[in-house]
Design a protein around this motif. Structure first.
Motif, PDB file in Angstrom:
ATOM      1  N   PRO A   1      -3.217   4.173  11.768  1.00  0.00           N
ATOM      2  CA  PRO A   1      -3.490   2.897  11.575  1.00  0.00           C
ATOM      3  C   PRO A   1      -4.538   2.602  11.147  1.00  0.00           C
ATOM      4  CG  PRO A   1      -2.506   3.183  14.045  1.00  0.00           C
ATOM      5  CD  PRO A   1      -2.717   4.576  12.608  1.00  0.00           C
TER       6      PRO A   1
ATOM      7  N   TRP B   1       2.070   8.403   9.642  1.00  0.00           N
ATOM      8  CA  TRP B   1       0.876   6.443   9.715  1.00  0.00           C
ATOM      9  C   TRP B   1      -0.090   6.641  10.387  1.00  0.00           C
ATOM     10  CZ3 TRP B   1       1.485   3.272  13.873  1.00  0.00           C
ATOM     11  CH2 TRP B   1       0.772   1.794  14.557  1.00  0.00           C
TER      12      TRP B   1
ATOM     13  N   HIS C   1       0.856  -1.421   0.252  1.00  0.00           N
ATOM     14  CA  HIS C   1       0.215   0.104  -0.044  1.00  0.00           C
ATOM     15  C   HIS C   1       0.895   1.214   0.141  1.00  0.00           C
ATOM     16  CE1 HIS C   1      -3.890   2.461   0.805  1.00  0.00           C
ATOM     17  NE2 HIS C   1      -3.321   2.824   2.390  1.00  0.00           N
TER      18      HIS C   1
ATOM     19  N   GLY D   1      -3.559  -0.788   3.677  1.00  0.00           N
ATOM     20  CA  GLY D   1      -3.290  -0.059   5.137  1.00  0.00           C
ATOM     21  C   GLY D   1      -3.595  -0.892   5.947  1.00  0.00           C
ATOM     22  N   LYS D   2      -4.610  -1.843   6.322  1.00  0.00           N
ATOM     23  CA  LYS D   2      -5.147  -3.375   7.403  1.00  0.00           C
ATOM     24  C   LYS D   2      -3.647  -4.101   7.958  1.00  0.00           C
ATOM     25  CE  LYS D   2      -8.624  -3.459   4.707  1.00  0.00           C
ATOM     26  NZ  LYS D   2      -9.463  -4.256   4.265  1.00  0.00           N
ATOM     27  N   TYR D   3      -2.743  -4.350   7.567  1.00  0.00           N
ATOM     28  CA  TYR D   3      -1.595  -4.066   7.882  1.00  0.00           C
ATOM     29  C   TYR D   3      -0.685  -3.721   7.835  1.00  0.00           C
ATOM     30  CZ  TYR D   3      -4.652  -8.581   7.285  1.00  0.00           C
ATOM     31  OH  TYR D   3      -6.030  -9.653   7.290  1.00  0.00           O
ATOM     32  N   TRP D   4       0.328  -3.448   8.766  1.00  0.00           N
ATOM     33  CA  TRP D   4       1.626  -2.940   8.816  1.00  0.00           C
ATOM     34  C   TRP D   4       2.975  -3.474   9.787  1.00  0.00           C
ATOM     35  CZ3 TRP D   4      -2.959  -1.461  11.145  1.00  0.00           C
ATOM     36  CH2 TRP D   4      -2.482  -2.280  13.214  1.00  0.00           C
TER      37      TRP D   4
ATOM     38  N   GLU E   1       2.919   0.036   4.679  1.00  0.00           N
ATOM     39  CA  GLU E   1       1.511  -0.777   5.150  1.00  0.00           C
ATOM     40  C   GLU E   1       1.478  -1.769   3.631  1.00  0.00           C
ATOM     41  OE1 GLU E   1      -1.237   2.594   5.314  1.00  0.00           O
ATOM     42  OE2 GLU E   1       0.957   4.123   6.310  1.00  0.00           O
ATOM     43  N   TYR E   2       0.251  -2.483   3.894  1.00  0.00           N
ATOM     44  CA  TYR E   2      -0.257  -3.418   3.081  1.00  0.00           C
ATOM     45  C   TYR E   2      -1.993  -3.334   3.198  1.00  0.00           C
ATOM     46  CZ  TYR E   2       4.614  -5.103   2.500  1.00  0.00           C
ATOM     47  OH  TYR E   2       5.834  -4.882   2.531  1.00  0.00           O
TER      48      TYR E   2
END
Ligand SMILES: [Zn+2]
Length: 156
Positions: free
Chosen positions: A153, A151, A109, A131-134, A127-128
């Motif tokens: 979350p 950033w 992301h 942005g749900k995974y970081w 982030e991936y």
């Protein structure tokens, strides 16, 4: 031991204990004063090689140091570090650039920065999946001149 001796002894023990505590806190204060806050190396020598404040004499305005999750056991020399001047230099180094690939089927992301706070240096985040995974991939000495977004979350 009669009662008077007993009380004198209590007073003496309390005094010794207090002096012991004072000596202890003085000792701790001295240790704090003699060591860098960032990496706890002695101030008479250089910072640890995995400290963001290391190698400041090399003429670079900024420094990046890899972050390892706490569960990893690594040597100080296992950390990827980069002295740099521009965001472009940081983003194009192989260590940072390789996070741009799809990870475990999660789509890259963006990179972002979690600002410095009281306990922690500014962090470079990757982030991936919108942005749900970081992950935090490393620490940055200063964020001057960096234009990466802050950033935030994202929770599902
Ligand atoms: Zn340090």
């Amino acid at each position: 031991m009669d009662t008077t001796d007993f009380y004198l002894n209590v007073i003496k023990n309390n005094k010794d204990r207090k002096e012991g505590k004072d000596a202890e806190s003085l000792k701790r204060k001295k240790i704090e004063e003699e060591h860098y806050q960032c990496c706890h190396a002695e101030k008479t020598g250089p910072h640890m090689c995995n400290c963001i404040n290391a190698e400041a004499d090399r003429g670079f305005s900024n420094r990046f140091v890899q972050h390892y999750p706490n569960s990893f056991t690594v040597e100080d020399t296992d950390y990827f570090t980069l002295n740099f001047n521009t965001q472009e230099e940081l983003m194009s180094c192989e260590f940072v650039a390789r996070w741009k690939e799809t990870m475990d089927n999660r789509k890259f992301h963006k990179y972002s920065i979690s600002p410095r706070d009281h306990y922690c240096a500014a962090s470079l985040m990757v982030e991936y999946d919108e942005g749900k995974y970081w992950w935090c991939i490393g620490y940055i000495k200063n964020t001057d001149g960096l234009t990466l977004p802050e950033w935030k979350p994202v929770y599902e």
